[in-house]
Design an enzyme around this catalytic site. Structure first.
Site, PDB file in Angstrom:
ATOM      1  N   HIS A   1     -18.227  11.268   7.419  1.00  0.00           N
ATOM      2  CA  HIS A   1     -18.814  10.840   8.687  1.00  0.00           C
ATOM      3  C   HIS A   1     -18.263  11.722   9.794  1.00  0.00           C
ATOM      4  CE1 HIS A   1     -14.925   8.797   8.469  1.00  0.00           C
ATOM      5  NE2 HIS A   1     -14.903   8.991   9.788  1.00  0.00           N
TER       6      HIS A   1
ATOM      7  N   HIS B   1     -16.095  16.825  13.705  1.00  0.00           N
ATOM      8  CA  HIS B   1     -15.878  17.377  12.373  1.00  0.00           C
ATOM      9  C   HIS B   1     -16.124  16.316  11.312  1.00  0.00           C
ATOM     10  CE1 HIS B   1     -12.108  15.326  13.244  1.00  0.00           C
ATOM     11  NE2 HIS B   1     -11.947  15.222  11.929  1.00  0.00           N
TER      12      HIS B   1
END
EC number: 3.1.4.58
Length: 179
Positions: free
Chosen positions: A37, A120
């Site tokens: 995620h 990220h």
């Protein structure tokens, strides 16, 4: 007392593509692809009343759907590499969504996030991996660019206190407005 954070989920095909990069890096503890995620705001361990306030505040977010772009791999390294991640381009839409969530959490009395937002997807936690090993691995696999990802919602996740995180449970989903 739930441990909460907000995030953008990744489609199954994107997670599968990223999971195929696994292996060949000494000291890597690979994250399960189901747990990939893009964290927007780590909220932390809070009481149930505050969790309800967080969920209600997030329900008032009105942002348009947008696309995400994953381009390249890198490592977080303060005193040696400690996490391998896929870079997410910091588009204005993503930064605005994250910034709004940060402001909402502070209005609820939560402490500001001390780290600058660096979008990220964590792929692995690293322990005992040398800078040279990480650099060699990145030289072989680091030039990754995936097709744009359509983001039509963000979620409120809960997690158990555990090493490396996960498994994560979607507590609430918040749709974004049609682009």
């Amino acid at each position: 007392m739930p441990r909460l954070f907000t995030a953008v989920e990744l489609p199954e095909q994107v997670a599968m593509h990223l999971s195929l990069l696994r292996g060949g890096l000494p000291g890597a503890r690979w994250i399960d692809k189901e747990n990939y995620h893009v964290t927007l705001r780590f909220i932390g361990d809070i009481d149930d009343r505050t969790a309800d306030e967080v969920a209600a505040a997030l329900d008032r977010v009105e942002r348009r759907a947008f696309t995400l772009q994953i381009s390249g791999l890198d490592v977080f390294s303060s005193r040696g590499p400690h996490a391998l991640f896929a870079r997410v381009e910091p588009t204005p839409s993503l930064l605005e969504l994250q910034g709004e969530q940060e402001r909402l959490m502070q209005r609820l009395g939560l402490k500001p996030e001390p780290r600058r937002f660096h979008p990220h997807v964590t792929l692995a936690r690293l322990r005992g991996t040398s800078a040279a090993e990480a650099a060699q691995w990145l030289a072989m696999r680091g030039d990754v660019r995936l097709a744009p990802i359509e983001v039509s919602r963000f979620v409120l996740y809960s997690s158990r206190a555990s090493v490396g995180g996960g498994p994560y449970l979607v507590e609430e989903a918040y749709p974004l407005l049609a682009a």
